[in-house]
Design a protein around this motif. Structure first.
Motif, short mmCIF file in Angstrom:
data_model
loop_
_atom_site.label_atom_id
_atom_site.label_comp_id
_atom_site.label_asym_id
_atom_site.label_seq_id
_atom_site.Cartn_x
_atom_site.Cartn_y
_atom_site.Cartn_z
N ALA A 77 -3.41 0.46 -4.44
CA ALA A 77 -2.70 -0.69 -3.86
C ALA A 77 -2.09 -1.52 -4.98
O ALA A 77 -2.48 -1.38 -6.15
CB ALA A 77 -3.65 -1.56 -3.04
N LEU A 107 0.86 -1.18 0.00
CA LEU A 107 0.00 0.00 0.00
C LEU A 107 0.90 1.23 0.00
O LEU A 107 1.90 1.26 0.73
CB LEU A 107 -0.89 0.03 1.25
CG LEU A 107 -1.84 -1.15 1.45
CD1 LEU A 107 -2.58 -1.02 2.78
CD2 LEU A 107 -2.85 -1.24 0.32
N CYS A 124 -8.20 0.31 3.76
CA CYS A 124 -7.60 0.45 2.41
C CYS A 124 -8.61 0.88 1.35
O CYS A 124 -8.21 1.31 0.27
CB CYS A 124 -6.89 -0.83 1.98
SG CYS A 124 -7.94 -2.28 1.98
#
Lengths: 81, 328
Positions: free
Chosen positions: B156, B9, B283
């Motif tokens: 990501a 990430l 995320c």
């Protein structure tokens, strides 16, 4: 489990999704007069129609609805008279 | 077939508190309630999807021979119009020149398509070790004043090693497409059809979201409506192909679109909460990386145990969808 629903009950559920007291939810009311009628509001109403009426909404049909009455008409065949 | 999964990430975090400052009508908690997301990672200036995929692949190869005979890179934000970014990554990762390399352009269904391609390559004998990379930088495509997408998407990269030697098994793939939904999730310009935004209007919707044709456009309700029809059918078809019932499935990993959509689909399909994997709070929706990130999560925590059967399903931009069974 999908259960039969009257128009009154549908308006109650619609009011709950849009944060509007059902008594004030008139069929001629323009949907864009409700603050909650944004993209999340559209999704909430689609989810409610799917869960409670088991009704498929054709692509683009929800966004063509301009009034509360248009939404009632959209699901009309699934409502009890 | 799946041997290992690694991810990366980007360092910069965009939390709900920061977004709430930009969008006065929303609070950080409201964004979480609506999306199930508290923060998303976003790339810095000059950081590309290939950098995220590279970092994930470096973790995958740590302590392992850099051997692969096929490199598949799923991205919708490649470095260049040409060459294919996978060739650049083959060189950068120090993989042998005998390694085939190609990009494929898919989003939310992309990981399942990648698994399907890798599985076929391994089963046909065309490859013995396949590296499947996913990475995207949607944050670079989002208009700053489009809160409908900015609250959802994060950046990501992931890397999955697939080999014949692995104990896990992939099967019962079901894939599908419906291009009638192409315009519901789209970046209209910078391709051959509309090289520039000249003459294409920028609009603002009723919620104040700005839709610039050079930026990502998402019609959330229409995408949701599509999933209501496509996902139950997809799940049914994968189970039929596998000759399994939902009761025999130990975990379900769907593309992590947003929590509202996932929770509705979970209830609609009658999937028990303890079998349903949610992995987006920290995320966001990372497009083709959501499923491998979620799988990496359940592997790391031990929630995924040997012998378990996992139903995977990806669906979205295209429209495109795919599902399969992973036996771990």
């Amino acid at each position: 489990m999908v259960k039969p629903m009257t128009k009154t009950k549908f308006l109650e559920r619609l009011g709950a999704e849009l944060g509007i007291p059902p008594a004030t939810l008139r069929e001629e009311a323009p949907l864009n007069s409700f603050k909650a009628w944004d993209s999340m509001g559209h999704m909430s109403v689609l989810a409610m129609i799917d869960a409670e009426l088991g009704c498929e909404v054709p692509p683009g049909a929800l966004q063509k609805c301009k009034t509360v009455g248009d939404l009632v008409a959209l699901v009309g065949s699934k409502l009890e008279s | 077939m799946i041997t290992q999964i690694a991810s990366h990430l980007p360092r910069t975090v965009l939390a709900n508190e920061g977004l709430a400052q930009l969008y006065p009508d929303w609070t950080a908690e409201k964004i979480f309630e609506k999306t199930g997301i508290r923060e998303r990672h976003v790339v810095d200036e000059g950081e590309c999807a290939s950098d995220l995929a590279f970092a994930a692949a470096e973790r995958l190869f740590a302590g392992r021979a850099r051997e692969a005979d096929y490199l598949l890179f799923c991205t919708q934000t490649p470095d260049y119009l040409l060459p294919t970014t996978a060739c650049v990554l083959q060189h950068r990762l120090g993989l042998p020149t005998t390694c085939a390399a190609l990009d494929f352009n898919l989003g939310c269904s992309g990981y399942i398509y990648g698994l399907s391609l890798a599985n076929s390559l391994l089963q046909s004998g065309a490859a013995n070790r396949v590296v499947l990379l996913t990475a995207d930088t949607y944050s670079r495509l989002i208009h700053p004043q489009d809160k409908s997408t900015r609250t959802i998407f994060g950046d990501a990269g992931t890397a999955t090693l697939l080999s014949k030697e692995s104990g896990s098994r992939l099967h019962s793939f079901v894939l599908g497409s419906d291009g009638s939904g192409a315009e519901q999730l789209m970046v209209k310009t910078n391709g051959a059809r509309f090289p520039r935004a000249d003459g294409l209007p920028t609009t603002t919707d009723e919620s104040g979201n700005v839709h610039d044709p050079a930026c990502l456009y998402m019609n959330g309700p229409e995408i949701f409506n599509f999933t209501l029809k496509a996902v139950p059918k997809l799940v049914r078809e994968v189970l039929e192909k596998a000759k399994l019932s939902l009761d025999q499935i130990d975990l379900v990993v769907f593309h992590q679109a947003n929590a509202f959509m996932l929770e509705h689909l979970r209830r609609k399909l009658g999937i028990a909460p303890e079998k349903f994997v949610l992995h987006l709070e920290h995320c966001g929706n990372t497009v083709s990386s959501t499923i491998p990130l979620a799988l990496e999560g359940v592997i790391t925590t031990g929630r995924l145990k040997p012998g378990m059967k996992v139903l995977l399903a990806g669906f979205g931009v295209g429209y495109s969808w795919g599902g399969c069974i992973l036996e771990w």
